[in-house]
Design an enzyme around this catalytic site. Structure first.
Site, short mmCIF file in Angstrom:
data_model
loop_
_atom_site.label_atom_id
_atom_site.label_comp_id
_atom_site.label_asym_id
_atom_site.label_seq_id
_atom_site.Cartn_x
_atom_site.Cartn_y
_atom_site.Cartn_z
N ASP A 1 -38.34 -5.00 1.33
CA ASP A 1 -37.72 -5.78 2.41
C ASP A 1 -37.84 -7.15 2.26
OD1 ASP A 1 -36.86 -3.44 3.76
OD2 ASP A 1 -38.24 -3.61 5.57
N ARG B 1 -30.91 -8.47 6.69
CA ARG B 1 -31.76 -9.41 5.89
C ARG B 1 -30.93 -10.43 5.11
NH1 ARG B 1 -36.73 -7.75 7.18
NH2 ARG B 1 -36.94 -5.59 7.84
N ARG C 1 -28.99 7.81 3.57
CA ARG C 1 -30.52 7.73 3.22
C ARG C 1 -31.07 8.95 2.79
NH1 ARG C 1 -33.24 3.04 5.78
NH2 ARG C 1 -31.52 1.55 6.07
#
Length: 424
Positions: A307, A380, A122
């Site tokens: 998301d 997810r 990240r």
């Protein structure tokens, strides 16, 4: 490798989604910065929120469950703590980016941040630029994450890019009120995921912190004190999105625990599904989504809502016509490369998806075939595939399903509660 079989089945019933992970992170941090005891209601301790809570405890806060509520005794932010500090962020980007400025502001010695998975990939450059500008020492190894920083952070002017992640801005907004002087944040690029910043400002306001928006950013008065109190965390739209999409695809699910006036950025799922032909109905705090005439393709800008792209990709895969998901490059640096995972795994189930550098082109089909699919150990992606299974002709064999614990530990229990058929 663990495998779960998920059989085709339309869902029917009512579920209460977990509390907002985004708000829970922020409430835990704010309560931990108070000089006194706060009581947080509705906190679901998924893996990410546990990481933030443990990080604030490492900085000096205390926390305990009391009658189903999280009681947080705040640290004494007026005095810098001493000794080296270790914060394990697990795989939580929010924990890492929210707590770096706080460690610089609060801790007297070195703080080491560690993590796993893709966390070390990240970007952290906005914070590195701030530390270089203030002459603060740091070292960084990315795989696995090992970041060492040392304060003290000084108040002043901060130039910050807004097109990488709003998490950098949130981290500064939590830390700067604790410094002695006033600070100004200037955004040098347009802000992405602005809804998440609105959540931060809401929580800061609820805990007594003043932040003044300016034409180019924010003015943050220094020397402020977080005020302890009681706070309730609302339901999570990013988790609700999976069941709302299931409703749009023919299931009959009522999602409880949501606020119609929420500032959560992922509330955009309603706007996007409405453009695709869905209809919504509120009954109290329960929301239902239906699409009596079916769904149609649309253009989805992922910049403000990355998301919810995985569930929306399922909706697009079964919509009439073409859907373009644009400005989605940030999905490549989540728990996995989500652009690639969406295209590959839904494609393996029979969807027609073309992956591009920062976008997806999805041509809808009437139904999906089913088959073997991989979660990429991304919560997810696992939930996306479970929702896709409701419209498959054959079962989905989902590899590594347990990663849902990162944000929604009871997902499969809720899925079964409303008629989903799954088992290991």
């Amino acid at each position: 490798m663990e495998t779960m079989q998920i059989a085709p089945a339309r869902l029917c019933g009512s579920i209460r989604v977990p509390s907002s992970k985004s708000l829970a992170h922020r409430a835990v941090i704010a309560a931990s910065l108070c000089q006194g005891k706060s009581v947080l209601r509705g906190v679901d301790l998924n893996d990410d929120v546990r990481a933030t809570l443990a990080g604030m405890q490492a900085l000096g806060a205390q926390a305990a469950w009391q009658e189903g509520r999280l009681a947080v005794q705040g640290l004494h932010a007026g005095e810098r703590a001493q000794g080296d500090c270790l914060i394990d962020c697990n795989e939580s980007g929010s924990t890492l980016r929210f707590l770096i400025p706080l460690a610089l502001a609060l801790w007297g010695e070195a703080t080491t941040f560690i993590g796993r998975g893709n966390l070390g990939k990240r970007p952290l450059d906005p914070f590195f630029e701030i530390m270089r500008a203030q002459g603060l020492p740091f070292s960084h190894e990315g795989d696995p994450l090992c970041l060492k920083v040392r304060g003290p952070l000084q108040s002043g002017k901060f130039a910050l890019r807004g097109d990488i992640s709003s998490q950098f801005l949130t981290g500064l907004l939590f830390a700067l009120p604790l410094l002695q002087g006033d600070s100004d944040i200037e955004l040098t690029t347009p802000l992405q995921s602005a809804g998440y910043v609105e959540l931060t400002l809401d929580v800061l306001r609820d805990f007594g912190i003043k932040v003044v928006p300016t034409p180019g950013g924010y003015h943050v008065p220094g020397g402020q004190h977080y005020c302890a109190g009681s706070y309730a965390v609302e339901g999570d739209y990013s988790q609700a999105a999976f069941f709302l999409v299931a409703g749009a695809l023919g299931s009959d699910v009522a999602v409880q625990g949501l606020r119609a006036d929420s500032h959560q950025g992922d509330r955009l799922v309603m706007d996007i599904l409405q453009r695709m032909g869905a209809q919504f109905n509120w009954t109290g705090d329960a929301l239902q989504c239906r699409a009596p005439q079916g769904l149609r393709g649309t253009r989805i800008d992922a910049a403000q809502c990355p998301d919810i792209i995985p569930p929306l990709a399922v909706a697009a895969a079964l919509a009439c016509g073409r859907t373009e998901v644009v400005n989605a490059g940030r999905l490549r640096i989540k728990e996995c490369d989500r652009l690639s995972a969406i295209a590959h795994e839904l494609g393996a189930l029979g969807a027609h998806i073309t992956e591009q550098p920062d976008s997806l082109i999805i041509d809808g089909v009437a139904s999906l075939s089913g088959g073997r699919a991989f979660s990429h150990q991304d919560h997810r992606i696992a939930m996306m595939l479970a929702i896709a299974a409701t419209r498959c002709d054959k079962p989905v064999l989902l590899q590594e399903p347990g990663c849902v614990s990162k944000s929604y530990g009871n997902f499969y229990e809720d899925y079964q509660k409303v008629g989903g058929v799954c088992g290991r």
